[in-house]
Design an enzyme around this catalytic site. Structure first.
Site, PDB file in Angstrom:
ATOM      1  N   HIS A 101      35.303 -55.028  24.267  1.00  0.00           N
ATOM      2  CA  HIS A 101      34.585 -56.298  24.148  1.00  0.00           C
ATOM      3  C   HIS A 101      33.778 -56.507  25.426  1.00  0.00           C
ATOM      4  O   HIS A 101      34.296 -56.306  26.527  1.00  0.00           O
ATOM      5  CB  HIS A 101      35.585 -57.443  23.938  1.00  0.00           C
ATOM      6  CG  HIS A 101      34.899 -58.750  23.711  1.00  0.00           C
ATOM      7  ND1 HIS A 101      34.311 -59.092  22.502  1.00  0.00           N
ATOM      8  CD2 HIS A 101      34.674 -59.800  24.551  1.00  0.00           C
ATOM      9  CE1 HIS A 101      33.768 -60.279  22.604  1.00  0.00           C
ATOM     10  NE2 HIS A 101      33.964 -60.735  23.830  1.00  0.00           N
ATOM     11  N   ASN A 151      39.665 -51.485  20.850  1.00  0.00           N
ATOM     12  CA  ASN A 151      38.338 -52.106  20.788  1.00  0.00           C
ATOM     13  C   ASN A 151      37.828 -52.359  22.201  1.00  0.00           C
ATOM     14  O   ASN A 151      38.603 -52.492  23.135  1.00  0.00           O
ATOM     15  CB  ASN A 151      38.426 -53.447  20.043  1.00  0.00           C
ATOM     16  CG  ASN A 151      37.070 -54.129  19.919  1.00  0.00           C
ATOM     17  OD1 ASN A 151      36.047 -53.467  19.652  1.00  0.00           O
ATOM     18  ND2 ASN A 151      37.019 -55.443  20.119  1.00  0.00           N
ATOM     19  N   GLY A 161      25.148 -47.321  19.175  1.00  0.00           N
ATOM     20  CA  GLY A 161      26.151 -46.263  19.354  1.00  0.00           C
ATOM     21  C   GLY A 161      26.136 -45.605  20.717  1.00  0.00           C
ATOM     22  O   GLY A 161      26.564 -44.455  20.854  1.00  0.00           O
ATOM     23  N   SER A 162      25.679 -46.353  21.748  1.00  0.00           N
ATOM     24  CA  SER A 162      25.666 -45.712  23.081  1.00  0.00           C
ATOM     25  C   SER A 162      27.092 -45.440  23.562  1.00  0.00           C
ATOM     26  O   SER A 162      27.349 -44.417  24.201  1.00  0.00           O
ATOM     27  CB  SER A 162      24.889 -46.564  24.089  1.00  0.00           C
ATOM     28  OG  SER A 162      25.590 -47.742  24.367  1.00  0.00           O
ATOM     29  N   ASN A 163      28.015 -46.324  23.247  1.00  0.00           N
ATOM     30  CA  ASN A 163      29.413 -46.067  23.632  1.00  0.00           C
ATOM     31  C   ASN A 163      29.974 -44.896  22.845  1.00  0.00           C
ATOM     32  O   ASN A 163      30.658 -44.032  23.408  1.00  0.00           O
ATOM     33  CB  ASN A 163      30.277 -47.314  23.377  1.00  0.00           C
ATOM     34  CG  ASN A 163      30.173 -48.293  24.513  1.00  0.00           C
ATOM     35  OD1 ASN A 163      30.721 -48.071  25.581  1.00  0.00           O
ATOM     36  ND2 ASN A 163      29.431 -49.372  24.295  1.00  0.00           N
TER      37      ASN A 163
HETATM   38  C1  GRF Z   1      29.118 -52.984  23.292  1.00  0.00           C
HETATM   39  O1  GRF Z   1      28.640 -53.868  24.235  1.00  0.00           O
HETATM   40  C2  GRF Z   1      30.533 -53.308  22.937  1.00  0.00           C
HETATM   41  O2  GRF Z   1      31.237 -53.911  23.966  1.00  0.00           O
HETATM   42  C3  GRF Z   1      30.384 -54.270  21.806  1.00  0.00           C
HETATM   43  O3  GRF Z   1      29.281 -53.804  21.098  1.00  0.00           O
HETATM   44  C4  GRF Z   1      28.399 -53.128  21.967  1.00  0.00           C
HETATM   45  C5  GRF Z   1      28.074 -51.797  21.349  1.00  0.00           C
HETATM   46  O4  GRF Z   1      27.034 -51.150  22.001  1.00  0.00           O
HETATM   47  N1  GRF Z   1      31.600 -54.365  21.052  1.00  0.00           N
HETATM   48  P1  GRF Z   1      26.626 -49.658  21.609  1.00  0.00           P
HETATM   49  O5  GRF Z   1      26.274 -49.665  20.139  1.00  0.00           O
HETATM   50  O6  GRF Z   1      27.791 -48.797  21.896  1.00  0.00           O
HETATM   51  O7  GRF Z   1      25.456 -49.354  22.471  1.00  0.00           O
END
Ligand code: GRF
Length: 294
Positions: free
Chosen positions: A207, A205, A115-117
């Site tokens: 990717h 999304n 969940g870093s994003n």
């Molecule tokens: C990211 O690299 C995103 O592009 C992919 O899954 C990963 C999620 O990373 N769909 P995080 O859980 O947000 O660290």
């Protein structure tokens, strides 16, 4: 005619009667007051006609607005007439038009892992009044994203595969909660058609590669970076796209690239790509929603 007025003003029979009384009394009272004022000012048959008209009109146009409010008060109709007055005053330019109420964008973030994003997105919109990260939806009870949501006091929803894929239950739930957009940030399940139909062009999304290459079923996490390195690419990057019925498909909203050196490994490429994601995803979401960050 009375029926039409009732429908137009959305009032019952008694209220309509009181409103009409207010208009009638205000009309007579304004005429009476206007007569009195003209006499008091000392206008007579020798006074210029234009002066008389000017004074009468001022009383009718401006005095009327105050008199009607006073009269409406006696008939218990002040709120109705105050709303009516506000419209008139706005038309006359004497009152500012109220900015239309903007419902905040209510976002649900779908994630399955660390969940870093998700965290970057939550932080980015923390003080933004137009956007609310309302819920984190997750399919994995062990996922780090659930802790991140809790730290930020964001609701979480742990979803169940069969219900997600075979019913409209979650779509209904999101609609009932007023969720307007869905952000996928490392969500590993394919979004079912019912959800896509319910949120057509409202699901985004990210990717970790340059689509249309290195996407599709099984292309997630390190599998993507391994494939990129194995094929000898000199650059990779991120793709932010709308979600449709197919894996990693749908209109591209944004792409950014990063170079790959000979010394790079899947892990180092993952780090570079993550940095790109954190830098761009929140900002691209804001732009996609059409908001200027405050
Ligand atoms: C990211 O690299 C995103 O592009 C992919 O899954 C990963 C999620 O990373 N769909 P995080 O859980 O947000 O660290």
């Amino acid at each position: 005619m009375f029926k039409k007025l009732q429908e137009k003003w959305k009032v019952g029979g008694l209220q309509l009667f009181l409103i009409l009384c207010t208009f009638a009394v205000t009309g007579s009272l304004t005429a009476f007051i206007s007569e009195r004022i003209t006499n008091w000012v000392g206008f007579d048959e020798n006074t210029l006609f234009a002066w008389k008209i000017l004074l009468r009109l001022s009383i009718l146009i401006f005095g009327y607005q105050f008199i009607i409010l006073a009269v409406s008060f006696f008939f218990g109709q002040f709120n109705f007439f105050w709303n009516y007055e506000k419209k008139i005053l706005t038309k006359m330019g004497l009152m500012k038009r109220k900015a239309p109420e903007t419902t905040p964008f209510k976002l649900a973030i779908f994630a399955s892992g660390k969940g870093s994003n998700a965290e970057k997105i939550i932080q980015y919109f923390e003080n933004e009044t137009l956007v609310k990260i309302y819920m984190v939806v997750c399919n994995n009870p062990q996922a780090g994203v659930l802790d991140i949501a809790k730290q930020h006091n964001i609701k979480t929803l742990l979803i169940e595969r069969k219900t997600f894929n075979q019913t409209e239950e979650y779509v209904q739930l999101f609609k009932n909660e007023g969720i307007t957009h869905i952000i996928l940030a490392g969500f590993l399940w394919k979004v079912p058609e019912t959800m896509i139909n319910g949120y057509r062009n409202k699901i985004l999304n990210i990717h970790p590669a340059l689509l249309p290459n290195f996407g599709g079923k099984g292309m997630y996490g390190d599998h993507v970076h391994e494939a990129v390195i194995a094929s000898g690419q000199k650059e990779t990057g991120i793709t932010i796209h709308l979600v449709d019925e197919h894996y990693d498909h749908g209109t591209t909203v944004f792409q950014a690239t990063v170079s790959i050196d000979d010394a790079d490994t899947p892990t180092s490429v993952a780090q570079k790509v993550h940095a790109l994601e954190h830098l761009h995803y929140p900002r691209v979401i804001a732009e996609w929603l059409g908001i200027e960050k405050q």
